[in-house]
Design a protein around this motif. Structure first.
Motif, PDB file in Angstrom:
ATOM      1  N   GLY A 185       0.780  -1.353   0.034  1.00  0.00           N
ATOM      2  CA  GLY A 185      -0.060   0.004  -0.061  1.00  0.00           C
ATOM      3  C   GLY A 185       0.769   1.238  -0.068  1.00  0.00           C
ATOM      4  O   GLY A 185       0.608   2.376  -0.603  1.00  0.00           O
ATOM      5  N   ALA A 186       2.087   1.270   0.543  1.00  0.00           N
ATOM      6  CA  ALA A 186       2.768   2.416   0.728  1.00  0.00           C
ATOM      7  C   ALA A 186       3.895   2.482  -0.387  1.00  0.00           C
ATOM      8  O   ALA A 186       4.536   3.524  -0.506  1.00  0.00           O
ATOM      9  N   GLY A 187       3.937   1.480  -1.340  1.00  0.00           N
ATOM     10  CA  GLY A 187       4.685   1.476  -2.688  1.00  0.00           C
ATOM     11  C   GLY A 187       6.014   0.919  -1.966  1.00  0.00           C
ATOM     12  O   GLY A 187       6.900   1.384  -3.086  1.00  0.00           O
ATOM     13  N   TRP A 188       6.242   0.604  -0.847  1.00  0.00           N
ATOM     14  CA  TRP A 188       7.712   0.265  -0.557  1.00  0.00           C
ATOM     15  C   TRP A 188       8.396  -0.877  -1.145  1.00  0.00           C
ATOM     16  O   TRP A 188       9.603  -1.083  -1.066  1.00  0.00           O
ATOM     17  N   ASN A 189       7.650  -1.863  -1.843  1.00  0.00           N
ATOM     18  CA  ASN A 189       8.095  -2.628  -2.584  1.00  0.00           C
ATOM     19  C   ASN A 189       9.216  -2.271  -3.708  1.00  0.00           C
ATOM     20  O   ASN A 189      10.125  -2.881  -4.201  1.00  0.00           O
ATOM     21  N   LYS A 190       8.998  -0.964  -4.176  1.00  0.00           N
ATOM     22  CA  LYS A 190      10.083  -0.582  -5.047  1.00  0.00           C
ATOM     23  C   LYS A 190      11.240  -0.495  -4.539  1.00  0.00           C
ATOM     24  O   LYS A 190      12.451  -0.258  -5.298  1.00  0.00           O
ATOM     25  N   HIS A 191      11.460  -0.500  -3.178  1.00  0.00           N
ATOM     26  CA  HIS A 191      13.084  -0.497  -2.477  1.00  0.00           C
ATOM     27  C   HIS A 191      13.306  -1.827  -2.245  1.00  0.00           C
ATOM     28  O   HIS A 191      14.490  -2.149  -1.570  1.00  0.00           O
ATOM     29  N   CYS A 192      12.698  -2.770  -2.773  1.00  0.00           N
ATOM     30  CA  CYS A 192      13.012  -4.155  -2.322  1.00  0.00           C
ATOM     31  C   CYS A 192      13.269  -4.942  -3.730  1.00  0.00           C
ATOM     32  O   CYS A 192      12.757  -4.990  -4.775  1.00  0.00           O
ATOM     33  N   HIS A 193      14.350  -5.801  -3.679  1.00  0.00           N
ATOM     34  CA  HIS A 193      14.575  -6.720  -4.851  1.00  0.00           C
ATOM     35  C   HIS A 193      13.733  -7.780  -5.210  1.00  0.00           C
ATOM     36  O   HIS A 193      13.373  -8.324  -6.071  1.00  0.00           O
ATOM     37  N   GLU A 194      13.063  -8.202  -3.962  1.00  0.00           N
ATOM     38  CA  GLU A 194      11.808  -9.302  -3.864  1.00  0.00           C
ATOM     39  C   GLU A 194      10.716  -8.815  -2.861  1.00  0.00           C
ATOM     40  O   GLU A 194      11.217  -8.483  -1.904  1.00  0.00           O
ATOM     41  N   VAL A 195       9.766  -9.505  -3.284  1.00  0.00           N
ATOM     42  CA  VAL A 195       8.436  -9.345  -2.341  1.00  0.00           C
ATOM     43  C   VAL A 195       8.418 -10.727  -1.786  1.00  0.00           C
ATOM     44  O   VAL A 195       8.272 -11.676  -2.594  1.00  0.00           O
ATOM     45  N   TRP A 196       8.238 -11.168  -0.372  1.00  0.00           N
ATOM     46  CA  TRP A 196       7.795 -12.218   0.292  1.00  0.00           C
ATOM     47  C   TRP A 196       6.628 -11.745   0.774  1.00  0.00           C
ATOM     48  O   TRP A 196       6.621 -10.926   1.718  1.00  0.00           O
ATOM     49  N   ALA A 197       5.584 -12.757   0.888  1.00  0.00           N
ATOM     50  CA  ALA A 197       4.175 -12.583   1.558  1.00  0.00           C
ATOM     51  C   ALA A 197       3.643 -13.817   2.273  1.00  0.00           C
ATOM     52  O   ALA A 197       4.174 -15.023   2.049  1.00  0.00           O
ATOM     53  N   THR A 198       3.179 -13.490   3.576  1.00  0.00           N
ATOM     54  CA  THR A 198       2.698 -14.541   4.269  1.00  0.00           C
ATOM     55  C   THR A 198       1.020 -14.606   4.227  1.00  0.00           C
ATOM     56  O   THR A 198       0.516 -13.433   4.178  1.00  0.00           O
ATOM     57  N   VAL A 199       0.490 -15.675   4.101  1.00  0.00           N
ATOM     58  CA  VAL A 199      -1.110 -15.793   4.118  1.00  0.00           C
ATOM     59  C   VAL A 199      -1.282 -16.853   4.956  1.00  0.00           C
ATOM     60  O   VAL A 199      -0.786 -17.575   5.418  1.00  0.00           O
ATOM     61  N   ILE A 200      -2.639 -16.389   5.085  1.00  0.00           N
ATOM     62  CA  ILE A 200      -3.477 -17.420   6.134  1.00  0.00           C
ATOM     63  C   ILE A 200      -4.847 -17.445   5.743  1.00  0.00           C
ATOM     64  O   ILE A 200      -5.339 -16.379   5.358  1.00  0.00           O
ATOM     65  N   PRO A 201      -5.681 -18.572   5.957  1.00  0.00           N
ATOM     66  CA  PRO A 201      -7.197 -18.360   5.563  1.00  0.00           C
ATOM     67  C   PRO A 201      -8.088 -17.291   6.305  1.00  0.00           C
ATOM     68  O   PRO A 201      -7.450 -17.219   7.564  1.00  0.00           O
ATOM     69  N   PRO A 202      -8.730 -16.731   6.171  1.00  0.00           N
ATOM     70  CA  PRO A 202      -9.391 -15.562   6.835  1.00  0.00           C
ATOM     71  C   PRO A 202     -10.098 -15.856   7.889  1.00  0.00           C
ATOM     72  O   PRO A 202      -9.992 -15.267   8.901  1.00  0.00           O
ATOM     73  N   ASP A 203     -10.850 -17.214   7.862  1.00  0.00           N
ATOM     74  CA  ASP A 203     -11.392 -17.568   9.254  1.00  0.00           C
ATOM     75  C   ASP A 203     -10.289 -17.804  10.260  1.00  0.00           C
ATOM     76  O   ASP A 203     -10.566 -17.500  11.599  1.00  0.00           O
ATOM     77  N   VAL A 204      -8.970 -18.443   9.882  1.00  0.00           N
ATOM     78  CA  VAL A 204      -7.984 -18.463  11.004  1.00  0.00           C
ATOM     79  C   VAL A 204      -7.443 -17.179  11.466  1.00  0.00           C
ATOM     80  O   VAL A 204      -7.158 -16.952  12.739  1.00  0.00           O
ATOM     81  N   ALA A 205      -7.322 -16.213  10.546  1.00  0.00           N
ATOM     82  CA  ALA A 205      -6.889 -14.869  10.757  1.00  0.00           C
ATOM     83  C   ALA A 205      -7.778 -14.427  11.952  1.00  0.00           C
ATOM     84  O   ALA A 205      -7.514 -13.606  12.857  1.00  0.00           O
ATOM     85  N   LEU A 206      -9.029 -14.396  11.570  1.00  0.00           N
ATOM     86  CA  LEU A 206     -10.040 -14.092  12.332  1.00  0.00           C
ATOM     87  C   LEU A 206      -9.762 -14.539  13.903  1.00  0.00           C
ATOM     88  O   LEU A 206      -9.919 -13.677  14.802  1.00  0.00           O
ATOM     89  N   GLN A 207      -9.896 -15.680  13.697  1.00  0.00           N
ATOM     90  CA  GLN A 207      -9.835 -16.514  15.116  1.00  0.00           C
ATOM     91  C   GLN A 207      -8.357 -16.012  15.834  1.00  0.00           C
ATOM     92  O   GLN A 207      -8.706 -15.849  17.133  1.00  0.00           O
ATOM     93  N   ARG A 208      -7.574 -15.929  15.205  1.00  0.00           N
ATOM     94  CA  ARG A 208      -5.937 -15.415  15.993  1.00  0.00           C
ATOM     95  C   ARG A 208      -6.181 -14.057  16.189  1.00  0.00           C
ATOM     96  O   ARG A 208      -5.726 -13.865  17.367  1.00  0.00           O
ATOM     97  N   LEU A 209      -6.873 -13.082  15.590  1.00  0.00           N
ATOM     98  CA  LEU A 209      -6.759 -11.894  15.836  1.00  0.00           C
ATOM     99  C   LEU A 209      -7.659 -11.557  17.118  1.00  0.00           C
ATOM    100  O   LEU A 209      -7.461 -10.856  18.189  1.00  0.00           O
ATOM    101  N   GLN A 210      -8.908 -12.375  17.135  1.00  0.00           N
ATOM    102  CA  GLN A 210      -9.655 -12.473  18.301  1.00  0.00           C
ATOM    103  C   GLN A 210      -8.905 -12.603  19.559  1.00  0.00           C
ATOM    104  O   GLN A 210      -9.090 -11.956  20.617  1.00  0.00           O
ATOM    105  N   GLU A 211      -8.209 -13.949  19.401  1.00  0.00           N
ATOM    106  CA  GLU A 211      -7.610 -14.456  20.611  1.00  0.00           C
ATOM    107  C   GLU A 211      -6.292 -13.516  21.109  1.00  0.00           C
ATOM    108  O   GLU A 211      -6.115 -13.417  22.204  1.00  0.00           O
ATOM    109  N   ARG A 212      -5.459 -12.889  20.362  1.00  0.00           N
ATOM    110  CA  ARG A 212      -4.527 -12.233  20.405  1.00  0.00           C
ATOM    111  C   ARG A 212      -4.692 -10.632  20.995  1.00  0.00           C
ATOM    112  O   ARG A 212      -4.213 -10.506  21.950  1.00  0.00           O
ATOM    113  N   ASN A 213      -5.733 -10.105  20.291  1.00  0.00           N
ATOM    114  CA  ASN A 213      -6.045  -8.611  20.887  1.00  0.00           C
ATOM    115  C   ASN A 213      -7.032  -8.662  21.493  1.00  0.00           C
ATOM    116  O   ASN A 213      -7.721  -7.491  21.749  1.00  0.00           O
TER     117      ASN A 213
END
Length: 532
Positions: A447-475
């Motif tokens: 979103g910030a366009g910082w990928n232009k400062h990087c040679h490569e982009v690596w991304a982590t993903v997780i199913p939305p329902d799992v992310a929802l559960q983790r976020l509720q528990e963590r925060n």
């Protein structure tokens, strides 16, 4: 495997690794004896041609056994089974010479760089065969002779129905075309005298599949099926179409005679016939193909050869070409690490730091640039007023958050102050570090366009329902608040579209660690190639 000692022409001299090879097979049950050596000679496509209709000058392959096309099914399945451990090689068993007695030469869409025989033949016969049977041979082709051992006569299951039909049909996702797909498509081609129709599922049917976001675009999957069918059997009509339900054109096409299914999707064939009966059409003959097991399934992978397993095996590997950025220096090599909330970014970042990378957490850098005396601090106070300053003299992040998250224009003002300050601080830390590899972790990297400062982009993903559960528990958030936060970020598909390497942190931490370790090892190899 040995190389032919005396070659007939200068063109037959051996060369470097071949892009495409053609293996002429007389002993299909034992090609596994020569494949390990052969796969070191080929890096992309291996065509396999059984000596059947191509009887001259090398002889014919069991014509008394294979008197109808579908009888080749068991033998072809055995060939593909022997190639399973070489999954990076695109193996294609050609059918034209098996189906049609009047075929005079071997048809391949790709030019042949290397011709391999699984037994020794006289030089004159080899030369004659290549000149008369392989029109797609390159000028600089090579020849290899192998020894597949004592001949073992193929068997045919006498209990199966080996009828052929005018028009066959099958359906599926056909993501990352693999051996199981090839077996199904081959069966459909062997059963058809005139036409094969293939239905390829559209994206809205894929949401339940493991790592569905990594499934290839529909156009790529359709083109992959077309390319394979036109390669193995160009004489018949290939109709490859998108389908948005489980029935596809099979539910109401009166010209279809037979449907090919796997042993796991046989019920789907029955449902298609139920729908055809409702439409007043004759039911299709159902031909079931037994799929083969993966030779080395890992935890979380399916026992059968499958697309989901192939998607899992892409984790940690480059899935999208890395475009060189001329404005970046070769050293340090900068990795932009991003991903959604609770997707495992921090764990990946920590592991990369353990492996030797200099890890910069941009969220912590953001806290730093908010501190009193930093340039961003003064600009924030000037822009939003002293009311955003707490009693301790620091920026009250909750107070400013309440302002900007209600008003996109105010958020844009804040970002225009903070984002450049973060990048400046990150670059300063990189300059001071003298690191070979830097990992720049930022949820807002794209979103910030910082990928232009990087040679490569690596991304982590997780199913939305799992992310929802983790976020509720963590925060300790309510379901509504957690959903609101997740809705504010970009979805997994966009992260994957922008990424060169992807991680999936659904399973235990050890599995994620293995993905990261693999990515690090491959990264070091890439950097080594750049520097040599």
């Amino acid at each position: 495997m040995q190389q032919q000692k005396t070659l007939i022409s200068e063109a037959a001299r051996p060369k470097m690794i071949a892009k495409t090879a053609l293996l002429i097979v007389s002993n299909p049950n034992h090609i596994g004896k020569i494949l390990p050596s052969l796969t070191k000679q080929v890096n992309k496509t291996l065509y396999i041609q059984l000596l059947s209709a191509l009887s001259s000058p090398l002889g014919s392959f069991c014509p008394e056994i294979f008197n109808v096309w579908p009888k080749f099914t068991q033998t072809i399945s055995g060939i593909y089974a022997q190639t399973l451990q070489f999954e990076d090689l695109d193996v294609r068993v050609l059918l034209s010479g098996l189906k049609y007695k009047n075929v005079e030469y071997i048809k391949t869409r790709q030019p042949i760089d290397l011709v391999v025989f699984d037994k020794c033949y006289p030089e004159d016969d080899i030369t004659n065969f290549i000149k008369t049977r392989i029109p797609s041979i390159t000028d600089s082709y090579s020849i290899l002779l192998g020894d597949s051992g004592e001949f073992e006569e193929p068997t045919v299951d006498a209990t199966r129905d080996y009828n052929v039909y005018k028009h066959s049909v099958l359906g599926g996702t056909f993501d990352r075309l693999h051996t199981a797909h090839k077996l199904l498509l081959t069966e459909a081609a062997l059963r058809a005298t005139e036409k094969v129709t293939v239905g390829v599922t559209v994206e809205n049917m894929l949401g339940s599949k493991t790592l569905w976001e990594l499934i290839e675009p529909l156009e790529n999957r359709i083109n992959g099926v077309k390319d394979f069918l036109e390669d193995i059997n160009p004489e018949i009509i290939h109709n490859v179409v998108p389908i948005s339900d489980m029935y596809g054109p099979a539910k109401d096409d009166p010209t279809m005679d037979v449907i090919v299914v796997s042993s796991e999707t046989e019920r789907g064939g029955v449902k298609v016939n139920e729908m055809r009966c409702k439409c007043g059409l004759q039911p299709l003959k159902i031909v079931t193909v037994d799929l083969i097991n993966d030779p080395n399934p890992s935890p979380h992978e399916e026992i059968k050869v499958s697309s989901s397993t192939r998607r899992i095996r892409t984790l940690g590997k480059v899935i999208q070409a890395i475009t060189p950025k001329a404005h970046l220096t070769e050293k340090p090599y900068i990795i932009g690490l991003t991903g959604g909330i609770c997707s495992g970014k921090s764990g990946v970042g920590r592991r990369l730091a353990e492996l030797g990378a200099y890890h910069i957490d941009c969220d912590k850098v953001a806290h730093f640039v908010y501190e009193p005396g930093k340039p961003a601090y003064n600009k924030i106070v000037e822009t939003f007023g002293k009311e955003v300053v707490g009693e301790n003299g620091e920026i009250n992040r909750k107070e400013i958050g309440a302002i900007v998250f209600k008003d996109p224009k105010q958020l844009q003002k804040l970002n225009s102050i903070v984002w450049p300050a973060i990048v400046e601080e990150v670059q300063e830390r990189i300059r001071k570090s003298n690191a070979d590899v830097v990992v720049m972790e930022a949820a807002i990297l794209l979103g910030a366009g910082w990928n232009k400062h990087c040679h490569e982009v690596w991304a982590t993903v997780i199913p939305p329902d799992v992310a929802l559960q983790r976020l509720q528990e963590r925060n300790k958030l309510s379901l509504e608040d957690a959903k609101s936060r997740l809705a504010a970020q970009i979805d997994n598909k966009k992260y994957i579209e922008a990424a060169n390497v992807v991680f999936y942190s659904l399973w235990d931490t050890e599995t994620t660690k293995k993905q990261v370790d693999k990515a690090w090892e491959l990264l070091l190899e890439r950097i080594k190639c750049i520097n040599t």
